[in-house]
Design an enzyme around this catalytic site. Structure first.
Site, mmCIF file in Angstrom:
data_model
loop_
_atom_site.group_PDB
_atom_site.id
_atom_site.type_symbol
_atom_site.label_atom_id
_atom_site.label_comp_id
_atom_site.label_asym_id
_atom_site.label_seq_id
_atom_site.Cartn_x
_atom_site.Cartn_y
_atom_site.Cartn_z
ATOM 1 N N LEU A 40 0.959 -1.011 -0.029
ATOM 2 C CA LEU A 40 0.302 0.060 0.220
ATOM 3 C C LEU A 40 1.170 1.283 -0.105
ATOM 4 C CD1 LEU A 40 -2.649 1.220 1.956
ATOM 5 C CD2 LEU A 40 -0.986 1.806 2.566
ATOM 6 N N ASP A 42 -0.061 5.429 -1.583
ATOM 7 C CA ASP A 42 -0.825 6.709 -1.238
ATOM 8 C C ASP A 42 -2.512 6.778 -0.757
ATOM 9 O OD1 ASP A 42 2.144 7.405 -2.402
ATOM 10 O OD2 ASP A 42 1.364 8.388 -4.092
ATOM 11 N N ARG A 160 2.226 14.405 -12.275
ATOM 12 C CA ARG A 160 1.256 13.009 -11.483
ATOM 13 C C ARG A 160 0.212 13.897 -10.896
ATOM 14 N NH1 ARG A 160 6.465 10.501 -11.746
ATOM 15 N NH2 ARG A 160 7.566 10.735 -9.044
HETATM 16 C C1 FRU Z 1 4.005 8.699 -4.410
HETATM 17 C C2 FRU Z 1 4.046 7.672 -6.078
HETATM 18 C C3 FRU Z 1 3.102 9.165 -6.496
HETATM 19 C C4 FRU Z 1 2.425 8.534 -7.390
HETATM 20 C C5 FRU Z 1 2.544 7.031 -7.106
HETATM 21 C C6 FRU Z 1 2.525 5.940 -7.365
HETATM 22 O O1 FRU Z 1 4.113 7.749 -3.455
HETATM 23 O O2 FRU Z 1 5.428 7.642 -6.711
HETATM 24 O O3 FRU Z 1 3.731 10.744 -7.469
HETATM 25 O O4 FRU Z 1 1.289 9.322 -8.328
HETATM 26 O O5 FRU Z 1 3.024 7.024 -5.730
HETATM 27 O O6 FRU Z 1 2.392 4.716 -6.773
#
Ligand code: FRU
Length: 477
Positions: A40, A42, A160
């Protein structure tokens, strides 16, 4: 079977296989959200909608590394009991085949709409990113609506984590970005209908006043009003450690500023770390119907010895923080446990004045409150909080889960130490200092047989301990 159904089924099969092992792990949390299997990261799509709080999360169901992420989903009515819901997004389309990356949710008319980043690696192995929309009428089943924002000029594909909100009658979006000069930045977009988006420019970047060079990439931005100002949260990468600051692999923090929507200009102060612990990253906030600005963070940091965490051998890794209420006091964001967290208390275990040395036992799901200035507090012979009165520094030391050596994180308390509130959950520790002035969030992998709490104080202090509920995360009915 369609590809997305097939992929979804594989994820459910992974949970069926792994969860029996995961739930036996003495380090698995009792009241924090964690993956039912796999990794797990974000918090995503954090919102109160139609009477429930929804917390989606970045999820790799098949193993404890990163990769083509799904959106997992927890839902709660009371912010205490969380139920795992069906998978919200699978990385099954051309625009998200290498990951449904982080994003956010908004309520629009009778729909719950989520914006997320479709992460794609093309045939040459190059990254492409698309900001995508998916919608739901019931908050559980989502229908993808495809790409809504393509990469504007001036950025690399490190673009993103869209966070969307409404202001007056328009929609706005911030996106974590890297400029073509390889500087971290936040891009700002506007829309009248959530479908067509205009790029309004860069809201802030690594060399914006008052920064000198605040990193090569900023992830997971979040912009919201608090106390009459606009706070920008983000997670910059590429900052060098500076004394007691920026000691983790990557940081998470905020600036306090004023946003002029008409000119798309954001004037702000300096970057402040939000948390002083070892594991905290990519937090996201939402506003609930009581007007509370509530934050949840990931209790992990990318690329920071993740594969060495002891839970990996049981097929899971990482967890979320507790939800926290934010308040702005002066130029500082305070974080407090929500009032609802008192509903975690099962019974009081200890309630006494302490002076000199005191010891007691502590359960693996516990809350500790200390009023007064103490010198040292040790949990499970693994984590020690100590206060240096002369330097006005509070330290958290723990035994490294990599090699058992002592590691330290610290914060400055200009007005001294008056209060601590700690939440212990099997392998995690959240320490709220002076009613939210500072927070330390960390994993602790102590000997599972150890149940000791030791306190040392030269002054008199008051110590209260509760046993907390240990079963509020419902993966299976
Ligand atoms: C942050 C991140 C975000 C990305 C996601 C991918 O932890 O690198 O920038 O969207 O995790 O899991």
């Amino acid at each position: 079977m369609r590809f997305d159904e097939n992929l979804r089924q594989q994820a459910y099969d992974a949970v069926d296989n792994q969860f029996p092992v995961v739930k036996q792990d003495p380090y698995y949390p009792g009241y924090h959200m964690a993956p039912p299997a796999g990794l797990l990261n974000d918090p995503n799509g954090w919102i109160q909608w139609n009477g429930s709080y929804h917390l989606f999360f970045q999820w790799m169901p098949f193993h404890t590394g990163h990769g083509a992420k799904f959106w997992g989903h927890y839902r709660s009515e009371n912010l205490i009991d969380w139920k795992l819901e069906p998978i919200a997004l699978t990385p099954s389309d051309w625009f998200d085949k290498n990951g449904c990356y982080s994003g956010s949710a908004v309520a629009d008319e009778d729909k719950l709409k989520v914006f997320y980043t479709g992460n794609v690696k093309n045939e040459r192995g190059e990254r492409q990113t698309y900001q995508c929309l998916a919608e739901s009428a019931d908050g559980i089943q989502f229908e993808k609506k495809g790409v809504k924002v393509h990469l504007p000029e001036g950025y690399t594909p490190h673009f993103r984590d869209p966070k969307v909100w409404k202001h007056k009658d328009h929609w706005y979006m911030v996106i974590g970005a890297q400029t073509t000069e390889e500087k971290g930045s936040v891009s700002f977009l506007e829309s009248s209908d959530l479908e067509n988006w205009t790029h309004r420019g860069v809201l802030s970047h690594a060399e914006a006043d008052p920064f000198e060079n605040l990193g090569y990439m900023w992830e997971c931005p979040d912009l919201f009003p608090l106390g009459g100002r606009e706070i920008l949260l983000f997670s910059p990468q590429g900052l060098a450690a500076d004394g007691i600051d920026f000691n983790n692999q990557y940081q998470s923090g905020y600036v306090v500023g004023s946003l002029d929507y008409s000119s798309a200009s954001y004037v702000h102060g300096d970057f402040e770390e939000l948390d002083r612990g070892f594991e905290f990253y990519a937090p996201q906030t939402t506003l609930d119907d009581q007007g509370r600005r509530i934050l949840v963070g990931w209790m992990g940091v990318p690329d920071q010895n993740e594969s060495e965490q002891p839970t990996v051998s049981n097929g899971w890794v990482h967890q979320m923080t507790l939800p926290r209420q934010l308040e702005l006091k002066g130029e500082k964001v305070y974080q407090l446990p929500l009032d609802e967290m008192k509903n975690l208390r099962k019974h009081e275990r200890y309630n006494q004045k302490v002076e000199g040395e005191s010891s007691t036992s502590l359960s693996r799901a516990a809350e500790i409150e200390v009023s007064g200035e103490i010198d040292e507090l040790n949990i499970f012979d693994n984590a020690t909080i100590s206060y240096d009165r002369d330097a006005k520094l509070l330290h958290l030391k723990r035994l490294s889960y990599v090699d058992g050596t002592i590691e330290t994180r610290s914060c400055r308390l200009p007005n001294g130490l008056t209060h601590l509130r700690l939440f212990v959950d099997h392998s995690s520790l959240e320490i709220f200092v002076n009613d939210g002035e500072e927070v330390f969030t960390s994993r602790i992998f102590a000997d599972v047989e150890n149940d000791s709490l030791n306190v040392f104080t030269k002054n008199t202090a008051h110590l209260q301990i509760w046993d907390l509920k240990n079963d509020t995360i419902h993966i299976r009915d």
